[in-house]
Design a protein around this motif. Structure first.
Motif, short mmCIF file in Angstrom:
data_model
loop_
_atom_site.label_atom_id
_atom_site.label_comp_id
_atom_site.label_asym_id
_atom_site.label_seq_id
_atom_site.Cartn_x
_atom_site.Cartn_y
_atom_site.Cartn_z
N CYS A 110 92.10 57.03 29.78
CA CYS A 110 92.14 58.29 29.02
C CYS A 110 90.74 58.84 28.78
CB CYS A 110 92.86 58.07 27.69
SG CYS A 110 94.63 57.72 27.88
N LEU A 111 89.80 57.96 28.47
CA LEU A 111 88.41 58.39 28.28
C LEU A 111 87.87 59.02 29.56
CD1 LEU A 111 87.03 55.31 26.30
CD2 LEU A 111 87.38 57.62 25.40
N PHE A 112 88.20 58.42 30.69
CA PHE A 112 87.76 58.96 31.98
C PHE A 112 88.35 60.35 32.22
CE2 PHE A 112 89.10 59.63 36.43
CZ PHE A 112 87.85 59.74 37.03
N LEU A 113 89.66 60.51 32.01
CA LEU A 113 90.32 61.80 32.24
C LEU A 113 89.78 62.89 31.31
CD1 LEU A 113 94.01 60.61 32.75
CD2 LEU A 113 92.50 61.61 34.48
N ALA A 114 89.46 62.53 30.08
CA ALA A 114 88.93 63.50 29.13
C ALA A 114 87.52 63.96 29.55
CB ALA A 114 88.89 62.91 27.72
N ARG A 115 86.72 63.03 30.09
CA ARG A 115 85.33 63.34 30.42
C ARG A 115 85.20 64.23 31.65
NH1 ARG A 115 82.42 59.95 32.24
NH2 ARG A 115 83.80 58.14 32.60
N ILE A 116 86.17 64.19 32.57
CA ILE A 116 86.02 64.95 33.82
C ILE A 116 86.61 66.36 33.74
CG2 ILE A 116 86.02 62.83 35.20
CD1 ILE A 116 88.90 63.60 36.09
N ILE A 117 87.18 66.74 32.60
CA ILE A 117 87.79 68.06 32.47
C ILE A 117 86.82 69.20 32.83
CG2 ILE A 117 88.71 69.73 30.79
CD1 ILE A 117 90.30 67.46 29.55
N PRO A 118 85.55 69.18 32.40
CA PRO A 118 84.66 70.30 32.74
C PRO A 118 84.44 70.47 34.25
CG PRO A 118 83.76 69.02 30.92
CD PRO A 118 84.90 68.24 31.48
N SER A 119 84.40 69.37 35.01
CA SER A 119 84.17 69.44 36.46
C SER A 119 85.10 68.45 37.18
CB SER A 119 82.71 69.12 36.78
OG SER A 119 81.84 70.01 36.13
N PRO A 120 86.39 68.73 37.18
CA PRO A 120 87.35 67.75 37.72
C PRO A 120 87.20 67.50 39.22
CG PRO A 120 88.44 69.83 37.24
CD PRO A 120 87.07 69.94 36.68
N LYS A 121 86.74 68.48 39.98
CA LYS A 121 86.63 68.29 41.43
C LYS A 121 85.43 67.44 41.82
CE LYS A 121 88.99 72.55 42.72
NZ LYS A 121 88.86 73.88 43.35
N LYS A 122 84.59 67.10 40.84
CA LYS A 122 83.41 66.27 41.12
C LYS A 122 83.56 64.87 40.53
CE LYS A 122 80.33 70.30 41.16
NZ LYS A 122 79.15 70.95 40.54
N PHE A 123 84.80 64.47 40.29
CA PHE A 123 85.05 63.18 39.64
C PHE A 123 84.45 62.01 40.43
CE2 PHE A 123 88.43 63.13 42.76
CZ PHE A 123 88.58 61.78 43.08
N MET A 124 84.40 62.13 41.77
CA MET A 124 83.94 61.02 42.61
C MET A 124 82.48 60.63 42.36
SD MET A 124 83.85 64.15 44.09
CE MET A 124 85.47 64.26 44.81
N TYR A 125 81.69 61.58 41.82
CA TYR A 125 80.27 61.28 41.56
C TYR A 125 80.08 60.39 40.33
CZ TYR A 125 79.68 65.01 44.94
OH TYR A 125 79.75 65.78 46.07
N GLN A 126 81.17 60.09 39.64
CA GLN A 126 81.11 59.17 38.51
C GLN A 126 80.99 57.71 38.99
OE1 GLN A 126 82.16 59.74 34.92
NE2 GLN A 126 81.76 61.92 35.18
N PHE A 127 81.28 57.48 40.29
CA PHE A 127 81.38 56.11 40.80
C PHE A 127 80.30 55.82 41.85
CE2 PHE A 127 85.52 57.53 39.41
CZ PHE A 127 85.99 56.45 38.66
N ASN A 128 79.89 54.56 41.90
CA ASN A 128 78.94 54.14 42.93
C ASN A 128 79.70 53.69 44.18
OD1 ASN A 128 79.90 51.54 42.41
ND2 ASN A 128 78.17 51.01 41.08
N ASP A 129 78.97 53.15 45.17
CA ASP A 129 79.61 52.79 46.44
C ASP A 129 80.45 51.52 46.35
OD1 ASP A 129 77.63 50.93 46.21
OD2 ASP A 129 76.48 51.60 47.96
N GLU A 130 80.47 50.91 45.16
CA GLU A 130 81.33 49.74 44.96
C GLU A 130 82.57 50.10 44.14
OE1 GLU A 130 78.93 46.74 43.22
OE2 GLU A 130 77.78 46.37 45.04
N GLY A 131 82.71 51.39 43.81
CA GLY A 131 83.88 51.84 43.05
C GLY A 131 83.74 51.63 41.56
N LEU A 132 82.53 51.30 41.09
CA LEU A 132 82.29 51.10 39.66
C LEU A 132 81.62 52.32 39.05
CD1 LEU A 132 80.89 47.44 39.86
CD2 LEU A 132 83.25 48.17 39.37
N LEU A 133 81.85 52.54 37.75
CA LEU A 133 81.24 53.67 37.07
C LEU A 133 79.72 53.56 37.12
CD1 LEU A 133 83.43 54.14 33.86
CD2 LEU A 133 83.31 55.67 35.84
N ARG A 134 79.07 54.69 37.39
CA ARG A 134 77.61 54.72 37.39
C ARG A 134 77.11 54.59 35.96
NH1 ARG A 134 75.51 56.38 42.28
NH2 ARG A 134 77.02 57.38 43.71
#
Length: 655
Positions: free
Chosen positions: A568-592
């Motif tokens: 839920c915290l993740f979904l709330a944080r990406i609302i301003p730029s939802p199409k750029k959600f992938m930049y939240q993650f590194n190449d191992e699939g973990l949050l930056r």
């Protein structure tokens, strides 16, 4: 005998004074051409030394005592186009004003000439004169606005002759091939009556205008009207090519009734009116904005340390009348003030008076009752935190009886929602239980509701669509950065923007958003719970992902009711730029690292506000995993697929 002697002395003094003036005037008469040629020589030298420009006059002489005749006058900056050239100029000068150091023209005749402002690349033929003005203004320390304004106005009006005849004078503007010319075919000012015909030509159109009216430069009064001699409206030149602003009008009237300096204050009174003003600019509206009738009865007041439009001024827009007060003060600090008072107005008169094209969603709307409105804004640049923003609306039996294009009542039933992104209509979304992805509010994880309210609008259930403090902070931030760097959008405003409006960044859309939100919230058209429910089911949450039903499955392959706190915290944080959600993650699939900090910050806020307990935050031991279709958008490192035990051992090689 003593009295007689005194009288004789007075008469003798008067005779001497008269003789003295006669001698001066006679001397001036015989020396006038010499003085004139010397003045021209000084002007030539000044133009060359101070402005790097060439000033020439082929012939200059007096005709009679006050009439001055000049031929072939030119001013040409070095390495630039000629600034002006006039073939013949004849004028008369008030000799008595000249003796006191003032120049006041009596008559003026101009034949065949042009004045042109040219910009080629970064080279301007008028640049030297702008720089000089800037340097002189910087030298000035303490400014008395009333005194400066009155002195400038007086000098300008003294240079306007009481009788004037101008023939074939052209004003040219060339801004890197963006061209406009205004040709005065004939202009006559006689017995305070002004009449002129103009020929306007640009790269895109050609028109003939007429200016007619009353002008009294000595009495500081005027009443002038602009008309079009051709069919159609008067088009404003240059602005269309330079600023992409297309504007036109049927007629303009400008009346100056009084310019008077009394004590330390300067008063300027009059009015201006315009009929059928049309404006088109992509930042204002996607459609032509039309103001049928507008009038501004103004009263400017200037003092030693302030400039203002007095509150007795009136702005009339069709049937709407309001009283504005604007002020710029430098008494102690630099302070900007704005006050607007809209007296009791019928709601229907207000709706029908809104400019066409600026409020398209209100067309066809009907209302009963009346209201009045007041705004008080004050900003001290040295004390920005003390900003005043007080907006009040008082209603009297105000009720919407019929909605326009934006029918707010549809929020209470099933409807089709289609987002518009970059003018492209997106796929239809059914907002209602018939849609399997629609999620009622009570089936959305409480964690998500709390998280989204915290990030987007913490006081949603308490405000009426707007948060005054948020507006204040937004204004302060935007003034400091000198751009629109921060908004003050509530969930109510986001909902209206999504469901009824487009995402275009125009003045029209923002004004419509404000009015629609006010009507929605203050007439209780839909409950807060219903508004929040629709919000969760229509907002964009990813690439072609709309609503929480689609989002929870796209990211986590879950129902909205099963989402845990971290999700839920993740979904709330990406609302301003939802199409750029992938930049939240590194190449191992973990949050930056930055995303982890944002998550922690949001968690702490919610804990301090009592929205989370310590038991809720046990999730911190877990890792956020994207398990739905969204995983394909992550830029994951490809692991080596070769099995370790498939590599031959040393013993195998030795066999």
């Amino acid at each position: 005998m003593v009295m007689k002697t005194t009288k004789q002395k007075s008469i003798l003094f008067l005779k001497i004074l008269i003789v003295f003036f006669i001698v001066i005037i006679t001397s001036l008469y015989f020396l006038r051409d010499t003085i004139l040629n010397e003045a021209i020589a000084n002007l030539k030298s000044k133009m060359e030394l101070d402005y790097n420009s060439n000033f020439t006059v082929k012939k200059a002489n007096f005709e009679g005592f006050t009439d001055l005749s000049l031929t072939e006058i030119t001013l040409t900056p070095r390495n630039a186009d000629t600034l002006f050239s006039i073939q013949k100029l004849r004028t008369s000068i008030n000799i008595w004003k000249l003796l006191t150091g003032e120049i006041q023209l009596g008559t003026l005749e101009v034949q065949n000439g042009f004045v042109q402002l040219v910009k080629k690349g970064n080279v301007k033929n008028f640049a030297a004169f702008l720089k000089k003005d800037n340097q002189e203004s910087i030298k000035s320390s303490k400014k008395d606005y009333a005194e400066i304004a009155y002195r400038i106005i007086s000098k300008v009006l003294n240079l306007v002759p009481t009788d004037m005849k101008v023939e074939n004078l052209v004003f040219k503007l060339d801004d890197n091939a963006k061209r406009a010319t205004i040709k005065i075919d004939k202009l006559i000012l006689q017995n305070k009556n002004l009449e002129t015909s103009l020929h306007i030509k640009t790269n895109s159109f050609s028109q003939r205008w007429k200016i007619k009216g009353y002008a009294d430069p000595r009495g500081k009064r005027a009443d002038i009207r602009f008309f079009n001699l051709d069919t159609g409206a008067i088009k404003v030149p240059y602005l269309d090519e330079r600023y992409n602003l297309i504007s036109s009008f049927d007629s303009i009237r400008l009346k100056i009734e009084n310019i008077n300096k009394s004590g330390n204050e300067l008063h300027i009174d009059g009015f201006t009116s315009i009929a059928n003003l049309k404006i088109n600019h992509p930042r204002i509206s996607r459609k032509d904005v039309i103001v049928k009738n507008a009038r501004f009865d103004y009263r400017f007041l200037l003092g030693a340390d302030f400039i203002s439009i007095d509150s007795s001024s009136t702005v009339q827009l069709n049937k709407i009348k309001l009283h504005p007060y604007l002020a710029y003060e430098t008494i102690e600090d630099t302070v900007y003030k704005l006050k607007i008072a809209l007296p009791k107005t019928k709601a229907q008169d207000f709706i029908t008076s809104l400019p066409d094209g600026l409020f398209t969603n209100f067309q066809g709307m009907e209302a009963d009752g009346a209201f009045n409105y007041s705004l008080n804004f004050q900003y001290n640049i040295n004390k920005p935190k003390e900003l005043v923003f007080d907006s009040k609306l008082k209603k009297e039996n105000l009720k919407i009886t019929k909605y326009g294009t934006a029918n707010l009542n549809k929020l209470n039933s099933e409807f089709i929602y289609r987002a518009i992104i970059k003018d492209v209509l997106q796929r239809p979304i059914l907002v209602g239980t018939t849609n399997p992805n629609f999620t009622p509010l009570d089936q959305i994880s409480p964690y998500l509701q709390k998280s989204v309210l915290t990030t987007e609008d913490p006081s949603f259930f308490n405000h009426r669509g707007f948060i005054n403090e948020a507006f204040k902070q937004s204004i302060i931030k935007n003034i400091k950065t000198k751009k629109f760097a921060r908004g003050a959008s509530t969930i109510s405003m986001q909902l209206v923007k999504n469901v009824f409006l487009t995402r275009e960044k125009t003045l029209s859309r923002k004004l419509e958003e404000i009015l629609l939100v006010y009507i929605l919230e203050n007439n209780r058209i839909a409950s807060k719970e219903r508004m929040l429910e629709i919000y969760f089911n229509v907002i964009e949450w990813g690439p072609n992902i709309y609503g929480i039903g689609e989002a929870s499955r796209f990211y986590f392959d879950k129902n909205p009711s099963d989402l845990d706190l971290k999700e839920c915290l993740f979904l709330a944080r990406i609302i301003p730029s939802p199409k750029k959600f992938m930049y939240q993650f590194n190449d191992e699939g973990l949050l930056r690292e930055f995303a982890v900090k944002q998550e922690s910050f949001l968690t702490n806020i919610m804990t301090r506000r009592g929205l989370l307990s310590l038991e809720d935050t046990i999730y911190k031991q877990q890792t956020l995993n994207i398990t739905g279709a969204a995983k394909s958008y992550l830029r994951l490192k490809v692991k080596d697929s070769t099995a370790i035990d498939s590599i031959p051992t040393f013993d195998e090689f030795s066999l």
